[in-house]
Design a protein around this motif. Structure first.
Motif, mmCIF file in Angstrom:
data_model
loop_
_atom_site.group_PDB
_atom_site.id
_atom_site.type_symbol
_atom_site.label_atom_id
_atom_site.label_comp_id
_atom_site.label_asym_id
_atom_site.label_seq_id
_atom_site.Cartn_x
_atom_site.Cartn_y
_atom_site.Cartn_z
ATOM 1 N N LEU A 78 -6.233 1.828 -6.510
ATOM 2 C CA LEU A 78 -5.694 2.883 -5.932
ATOM 3 C C LEU A 78 -6.672 4.337 -7.222
ATOM 4 C CD1 LEU A 78 -2.228 1.506 -5.762
ATOM 5 C CD2 LEU A 78 -3.125 2.747 -3.689
ATOM 6 N N TYR B 161 4.508 3.544 2.687
ATOM 7 C CA TYR B 161 6.146 4.293 1.521
ATOM 8 C C TYR B 161 6.777 5.468 0.947
ATOM 9 C CZ TYR B 161 5.320 -1.150 1.425
ATOM 10 O OH TYR B 161 5.294 -2.332 1.348
ATOM 11 N N PRO B 162 6.288 6.367 2.669
ATOM 12 C CA PRO B 162 5.751 7.397 1.770
ATOM 13 C C PRO B 162 7.695 8.135 1.464
ATOM 14 C CG PRO B 162 6.197 7.198 4.632
ATOM 15 C CD PRO B 162 5.810 6.316 4.126
ATOM 16 N N TRP C 152 0.525 4.251 -13.888
ATOM 17 C CA TRP C 152 1.677 4.106 -12.576
ATOM 18 C C TRP C 152 3.297 4.399 -13.821
ATOM 19 C CZ3 TRP C 152 2.537 0.313 -8.534
ATOM 20 C CH2 TRP C 152 4.210 0.599 -7.934
ATOM 21 N N PRO D 283 1.267 5.557 -6.933
ATOM 22 C CA PRO D 283 1.808 6.331 -6.599
ATOM 23 C C PRO D 283 3.501 7.318 -7.282
ATOM 24 C CG PRO D 283 2.074 4.068 -6.374
ATOM 25 C CD PRO D 283 1.293 4.558 -7.356
ATOM 26 N N SER D 284 3.802 8.189 -6.561
ATOM 27 C CA SER D 284 4.131 9.129 -7.619
ATOM 28 C C SER D 284 6.223 8.642 -8.379
ATOM 29 C CB SER D 284 4.612 10.593 -7.252
ATOM 30 O OG SER D 284 5.557 10.188 -5.759
ATOM 31 N N HIS E 277 0.686 -0.953 0.060
ATOM 32 C CA HIS E 277 -0.012 0.218 0.419
ATOM 33 C C HIS E 277 0.928 1.048 -0.074
ATOM 34 C CE1 HIS E 277 -2.420 2.588 0.789
ATOM 35 N NE2 HIS E 277 -3.814 1.409 0.843
ATOM 36 N N PRO E 278 0.932 1.702 -0.735
ATOM 37 C CA PRO E 278 1.615 3.188 -0.663
ATOM 38 C C PRO E 278 1.690 4.278 0.025
ATOM 39 C CG PRO E 278 0.558 3.255 -2.746
ATOM 40 C CD PRO E 278 -0.655 2.106 -1.981
ATOM 41 N N SER E 279 0.924 4.364 1.048
ATOM 42 C CA SER E 279 0.961 5.256 2.111
ATOM 43 C C SER E 279 2.138 4.501 3.584
ATOM 44 C CB SER E 279 -0.678 5.083 3.545
ATOM 45 O OG SER E 279 -0.799 3.558 3.159
ATOM 46 N N TYR F 146 10.222 1.297 -6.868
ATOM 47 C CA TYR F 146 9.431 0.034 -6.341
ATOM 48 C C TYR F 146 9.939 -0.621 -7.573
ATOM 49 C CZ TYR F 146 6.320 2.890 -3.758
ATOM 50 O OH TYR F 146 5.502 3.504 -3.163
#
Length: 445
Positions: free
Chosen positions: A407, A375-376, A444, A411-412, A371-373, A381
């Motif tokens: 999602l 890995y701030p 992505w 993720p950026s 989950h992207p949250s 990846y």
């Protein structure tokens, strides 16, 4: 979920299944050997002739029984002392002891109850139910792994234990289902969940009150081949109201000792015939060819228990402990692993070590935990995705595609996918391609 169910049920009950399977194999061998040694009545011999010959050898005869193997045993009283023996149908004389074979008795007790009485019978029944579930779930998993029913006999590759597990399962599944279903039926009868009474016709109607009619001339016994006999119980010689009790593979009846005529008969009912068929299919007594087949299948079940444990151990050992694994919240590089038997984790550990040597903070985790949250600070990846069988997700990637599809914003940090697979399957690296397609679908980078 089915893979986890199959794995953990098999592991928890592996010892029960292994012991039950090996003892079943041993009993099959004993039954086949007994059938080979048995002296059977001639095809032309009648029950009347057999009974007369045994009675000449043992005047105090009380009962004759014919086992499913064809072996004939007799019980009598001589001078007030009980006696018994396996007899030669041609002469009526003793051939060997009628005492139960201690080897058979030992293996039977192990197979039925593990020497634990009713508690052991419950355990054995639970093992049979587990074997049925494992056979069904294993078949579904094998079909999925192989890429459909058309590839059921396709050549397998991979580690020996896993390959052997699937190859044996493909052959043994029919026998395992048969043994499990019949064992459950017999357990249900034992605990009276199913109540199937033996054929009975109540009291004998109107005996003649006479005794001493010659056995060889008894009409009811002369009409029956000895090969159909199961049990013949003799009347008390000093009781003119007593009768012969005759049991065959078709039913039970009473025979008048003063006239030799059949006084009453009750054929086996439908469920009694079903029950006897179930017993024969499970024990294979009287069917040596079936016994060889069931013995081989039971041996296969024992091997399946052992290889299943080996497959699990290999996966557990192959999953390395990742040293210096950075916390997820601080990692700049996230390596996600989708692995079935553990080998992909080895590649992940090597990759993480190299990245760490290059100064990166690396966090390695299963794809199922994504989950992207979490890995701030992630800057990249890396996904290492193995494929289970013909395109399925491996165990440690369960739910990944679903989370990816949920999602709203990707993720950026960019992502790369490396697939691992077996070229023996039509859908080579199929799961990695699915991951790549989903990543592109949500935009992505």
């Amino acid at each position: 979920m089915m893979r986890n169910f199959h794995r953990w049920v098999g592991l928890v009950l592996s010892l029960v299944l292994f012991v039950a399977a090996l003892s079943g194999t041993a009993l099959s061998v004993v039954n086949v050997l007994e059938a080979g040694r048995a002296i059977r009545p001639a095809s032309t011999q009648t029950v009347a002739d057999l009974a007369a010959r045994v009675q000449v050898a043992h005047p105090g005869l009380e009962q004759i029984r014919r086992a499913p193997s064809g072996q004939v045993s007799a019980w009598w009283f001589d001078g007030g002392q009980p006696g018994s023996a396996v007899v030669d149908p041609a002469t009526g004389r003793d051939f060997s002891s009628a005492d139960p074979d201690p080897v058979r008795r030992w293996f039977t007790e192990v197979h039925r109850s593990f020497f634990l009485g009713d508690s052991g019978r419950i355990v054995a029944a639970s093992g049979a139910f587990a074997m049925l579930l494992l056979a069904v779930s294993g078949t579904i998993l094998a079909v999925r792994r192989l890429g459909g029913w058309k590839r059921w006999i396709a050549r397998l590759r991979g580690p020996l234990a896993g390959r052997l597990h699937t190859e044996i399962a493909r052959v043994a599944v029919v026998g395992l289902v048969l043994s499990a279903v019949t064992a459950l039926w017999m357990s249900a009868e034992t605990f009276e969940i199913l109540s199937i009474d033996e054929a009975s016709i109540g009291a004998a109607p109107s005996p003649s009150g006479r005794t001493g009619f010659p056995l060889r001339e008894m009409e009811a016994l002369r009409a029956l081949p000895a090969s159909s006999l199961r049990e013949l119980s003799f009347p008390a010689a000093d009781d003119p109201q007593d009768v012969y009790v005759l049991k065959t593979d078709r039913g039970v009846g009473y025979v008048d000792q003063g006239s030799g005529k059949l006084l009453g008969w009750q054929g086996l009912g439908f469920w009694q015939r079903v029950s006897e068929t179930v017993y024969m299919l499970h024990t294979a007594q009287g069917a040596p060819v079936l016994g060889i087949f069931l013995g081989a299948m039971a041996l296969g079940a024992a091997v399946l228990s052992a290889t299943g444990v080996l497959v699990w151990l290999a996966g557990w050992r192959n999953r390395p402990r990742i040293p210096a694994n950075a916390p997820a919240a601080r990692a700049d590089t996230v390596v996600m692993v989708g692995s079935e038997n553990g080998s992909t984790w080895g590649f992940a550990a090597t990759l993480a070590s190299a990245l760490r040597s290059a100064g990166h903070r690396v966090h390695v985790a299963p794809m199922s935990a994504f989950h992207p949250s979490r890995y701030p600070h992630a800057q990249r990846y890396l996904i290492l995705a193995a494929t289970y069988g013909d395109g399925d997700a491996p165990s440690s990637a369960k739910g990944f595609l679903g989370r990816l599809g949920e999602l709203r914003v990707p993720p950026s940090a960019p992502v790369a996918v490396l697939g691992f697979g077996d070229r023996g399957f039509p859908s080579f690296c199929g799961y990695a391609h699915d991951v790549d397609a989903q990543i592109r679908a949500i935009g992505w980078r």
